[in-house]
Design an enzyme around this catalytic site. Sequence first.
Site, mmCIF file in Angstrom:
data_model
loop_
_atom_site.group_PDB
_atom_site.id
_atom_site.type_symbol
_atom_site.label_atom_id
_atom_site.label_comp_id
_atom_site.label_asym_id
_atom_site.label_seq_id
_atom_site.Cartn_x
_atom_site.Cartn_y
_atom_site.Cartn_z
ATOM 1 C CB SER A 65 36.279 -14.978 -4.383
ATOM 2 O OG SER A 65 35.844 -15.879 -3.401
ATOM 3 C CE LYS A 68 36.827 -18.683 -4.448
ATOM 4 N NZ LYS A 68 35.392 -18.570 -4.118
ATOM 5 C CE1 TYR A 192 38.982 -21.025 -1.934
ATOM 6 C CE2 TYR A 192 38.409 -21.099 0.392
ATOM 7 C CZ TYR A 192 38.131 -20.698 -0.886
ATOM 8 O OH TYR A 192 36.993 -19.962 -1.139
ATOM 9 C CE1 TYR A 240 31.684 -16.797 -6.045
ATOM 10 C CE2 TYR A 240 31.225 -14.564 -5.314
ATOM 11 C CZ TYR A 240 32.097 -15.614 -5.473
ATOM 12 O OH TYR A 240 33.378 -15.474 -5.046
ATOM 13 C CB VAL A 258 33.596 -11.902 0.865
ATOM 14 C CG1 VAL A 258 32.438 -12.706 0.325
ATOM 15 C CG2 VAL A 258 34.725 -12.785 1.321
HETATM 16 N N1 GLN Z 1 37.639 -17.061 1.420
HETATM 17 C C1 GLN Z 1 36.244 -16.817 1.134
HETATM 18 C C2 GLN Z 1 35.419 -18.045 1.398
HETATM 19 O O1 GLN Z 1 35.833 -19.112 1.102
HETATM 20 C C3 GLN Z 1 36.097 -16.358 -0.272
HETATM 21 C C4 GLN Z 1 34.659 -16.113 -0.681
HETATM 22 C C5 GLN Z 1 34.476 -14.928 -1.576
HETATM 23 O O2 GLN Z 1 35.323 -14.034 -1.668
HETATM 24 N N2 GLN Z 1 33.332 -14.853 -2.194
HETATM 25 O O3 GLN Z 1 34.326 -17.974 1.911
#
Ligand code: GLN
Length: 304
Positions: A65, A68, A192, A240, A258
């Site tokens: 993430s 992003k 994505y 988050y 993650v």
């Molecule tokens: N690719 C992961 C997902 O969509 C990214 C989530 C994350 O890094 N928090 O679940």
Amino acid sequence: MSERLQDALLSIEGEAREAEDWGRVATYIPELARVPLKQFGIAVATAEGELFSAGEADTGFSIQSVSKVFALALALGRAGDQLWTRVGREPSGSAFNSIVQLEYERGIPRNPFINAGAIVTTDEILAGRQPKVALAELLGFVRAAVGDDSIFINDAVAASERAHGHRNFALANFLYACGNLKNPPDLTLGTYFHQCAIEMSVKQLALAGRFLVAAPGMPRLVSRARMRRICAIMMTCGHYDASGDFAFHVGLPGKSGVGGGILAIVPGQASVAVWSPGLNANGNSKLGTEAMERLARAMDWTVF
Ligand code: GLN
């Protein structure tokens, strides 16, 4: 400052190695579950053009993430403020992959850093292009930010996530049903998943973050006004439902993934990347978050 910074990094790494609890690696993406838990690396790229690091600072990891942030910069470049008609900019207070909020809010995700919002952002980058072209543009942006053409997408991680990405398929299908995806869900999600599978070391990630450090000599990939806005969303939404806690403890705009990576920006001064694959209950790197707090305190770095 350079000696003080290097000392701080070494002592933070030392403390991390002593940890009793390293958190848990993400298991819902099987490729990530294979990453050995006890790893820790930290790197800082300063406005003076120096790079400091400690620990496993050259080991590549899945940025997940954290990607992003780059996707948002690119999508804003593409759509400008029109993007905000498709995605909000308020903290969600929910988990990164939450589904329930999206229905209440009629398919307009709260912000571009939760999964639903990031899927919309990626969809914007993809609109009118082949997935390969969109991904090449994103990778080009990241490579330009780092100044390193060797950065790549780990296809095995992307395939592993696709095979188990049922929640993200649910989000994308719902967005599509609400008229908030321009491309078929499968195509947007394929892009994505690949975007999330970009691999970098903490040294590379710290260098990548320089485009958000407003200082002379930093790569200028977005305008000053946009830099400020991206950092504001990192501050309020980058972790988050633990974004408030990160602001409270660290006091810097940050974005987690993650894969266990975190990128934080010290405006005008530095870009910091930390990685340790074990996560806490909110899905953010456990030791990474703790290290950011120690570093911010040791260097007296804060936006407040
Ligand atoms: N690719 C992961 C997902 O969509 C990214 C989530 C994350 O890094 N928090 O679940």
